[in-house]
Enzyme design. Structure first.
Site, PDB file in Angstrom:
ATOM      1  N   LYS A 181       0.827  -1.206   0.000  1.00 55.75           N
ATOM      2  CA  LYS A 181       0.000   0.000   0.000  1.00 55.75           C
ATOM      3  C   LYS A 181       0.861   1.255   0.000  1.00 55.75           C
ATOM      4  CE  LYS A 181      -2.718   2.800   3.194  1.00 55.75           C
ATOM      5  NZ  LYS A 181      -1.656   3.828   3.345  1.00 55.75           N
ATOM      6  N   CYS A 219      -5.761   9.019   8.116  1.00 57.32           N
ATOM      7  CA  CYS A 219      -5.927   8.687   9.534  1.00 57.32           C
ATOM      8  C   CYS A 219      -5.450   9.836  10.415  1.00 57.32           C
ATOM      9  CB  CYS A 219      -5.122   7.428   9.876  1.00 57.32           C
ATOM     10  SG  CYS A 219      -5.615   5.953   8.962  1.00 57.32           S
ATOM     11  N   ASP A 245       3.994   1.594  11.837  1.00 53.15           N
ATOM     12  CA  ASP A 245       2.789   0.959  11.297  1.00 53.15           C
ATOM     13  C   ASP A 245       2.550  -0.442  11.853  1.00 53.15           C
ATOM     14  OD1 ASP A 245       2.060   3.112   9.786  1.00 53.15           O
ATOM     15  OD2 ASP A 245       2.611   2.259   7.851  1.00 53.15           O
TER      16      ASP A 245
END
Length: 419
Positions: A22, A116, A306
């Site tokens: 991604k 986010c 992450d």
């Protein structure tokens, strides 16, 4: 409203394949604007961020064909028009359009990026680099105007005040067609930066040093079409490895590049996780006893920010007390109160996450507050006894391709429900 329903407490087994990265593809797609011909990407993940980027590209005039995991983009029809604010505002990685539009047109009108809410993620580093390359920045309402006033963007010697993946990629992309040489010092070193540089070099760019802290770009006038394989998603891989250790009775994760996960794997080994590393796969055994550890995130090649949330449910199985310190994003703690609803002995003290294990989790109604927090809740739901209902799942679908199908294939009782 869509939600995910999980009936947990069931051990999983089987094989799961990691999709394309991604964090690469959200930069690769905007970079294609610089090409003078068709570019094909293989290994593109089926995530909503990709759908949003395709929609933006089509609105700008590109011709796009997307079949399976292959994305073909003809950027020759892209026009210099203001970018759609709604889509831009929902997508943090939309800032990658800044560099590509400046490289092609010398100007851009864009809305400020969304994504986010993880605390301050200022684009100041991006803008500082652009200004060094001759770009003027101004604001009008919710839009930001970037312009070289009819001049060609030029090379510059740029020092990044802090290590930033986004600013490094954006500067590298903008510099690809700049006049002269650009040097980026204190550059981020993530694999996704190497992936973007590989695409650009295959299109005819002259980029050296990607993956080190000094990147040199000699500007070129034209970039041609090419075909490029997106690297595997190291964050998705880490998520499934942690999930396999937490609730698996033997799971093989394929399409994995071990060298992208060395710091993560090292911390799992410190916990006592038993696994076998193969050439492009990792087999995670059924776990017995695990010990609590301390996690501290840092820029690559350190422990990825992450991955701290997706790892948290596994930490809750460990014996003892441990801490999680995120030095990158201060607000990456929103999964904690949701895990507490499920019975986790976990709290935030002085900005650090403190946990005491092992915790026995029970199903509950929880809310995904961001992408990686959502992944943590999915794993926690699979571990928990009873039914877990996760809302706000659009965050999860932004970054995890075919997550319901992949987990179902491992034996999970999981459904996506349309209310």
């Amino acid at each position: 409203m869509r939600k995910i329903i999980i009936n947990g407490g069931k051990a999983l087994s089987g094989e799961v394949a990691v999709s394309g990265a991604k964090n690469s593809v959200v930069a690769l797609i905007p970079a294609i604007i610089l090409a003078d011909d068709i570019v094909i990407l293989d290994g593109v993940p089926a995530i909503s961020d990709v759908d949003s980027l395709i929609e933006i590209m089509e609105l700008m005039g590109a011709t796009v064909n997307y079949h399976g995991d292959t994305l073909e983009i003809d950027p020759r029809g892209v026009q210099d028009i203001p970018m759609p604010y709604g889509k831009i505002n929902s997508l943090r990685a939309s800032y990658y359009f800044y560099g590509s539009l400046l490289g092609r047109f010398g100007q851009a009108v864009v809305g400020l990026p969304g994504g986010c809410d993880l605390g301050p993620r200022p684009i100041d580093l991006h803008l500082k680099a652009f200004e060094a390359m001759g770009v003027e920045v101004s604001y009008e309402g919710e839009n930001m105007n970037l312009s070289t006033n009819g001049q060609k963007i030029h090379g510059a010697h740029i020092y990044m005040d802090t290590v930033s993946v986004g600013a490094t990629i954006n500067t590298m992309v903008a510099a690809t067609k700049a006049q002269g040489k650009t040097v980026i010092e204190n550059a981020a070193r993530e694999p996704e930066i190497i992936d973007v540089a590989t695409l650009l070099n295959n299109m005819g760019a002259h980029i050296r040093g990607a993956g080190t802290d000094i990147i040199t770009i000699q500007g070129v006038q034209k970039l041609h079409g090419t075909r490029h394989q997106v690297i595997p998603d190291r964050i998705e891989a880490g998520t499934y490895i942690a999930l396999a250790a937490a609730i698996g009775k033997g799971i093989k994760i394929t399409n994995v590049l071990y060298e992208h996960l060395e710091s993560f794997i090292a911390k799992l080994e410190e916990m006592g996780v038993r696994m076998t590393v193969e050439e492009d796969a990792i087999f995670v055994e059924k776990q017995e006893s695990l010990k609590a550890i301390t996690i501290k995130t840092s820029p690559y090649p350190g422990f990825a920010t992450d991955l701290q949330q997706p790892l948290t449910p596994l930490l809750l199985k460990a014996d003892g007390r441990g801490t999680i310190i995120d030095t990158i994003y201060e607000k990456r703690i929103n999964h904690v109160p949701e895990l507490m609803r499920m019975g986790a002995d976990i709290s935030v003290i002085g900005g650090q996450i403190v946990y005491q294990g092992p915790s026995r989790l029970t199903g509950a109604q929880v809310k995904a507050t961001d992408l990686r927090a959502g992944a943590a809740l999915v794993t926690a739901g699979l571990m928990a006894e009873g039914k877990t209902e996760i809302t706000n799942i659009e965050f999860i679908l932004r970054g995890y391709a075919s997550i319901i199908a992949k987990l179902t294939a491992l034996g999970a009782d999981i459904q996506l429900i349309e209310d």
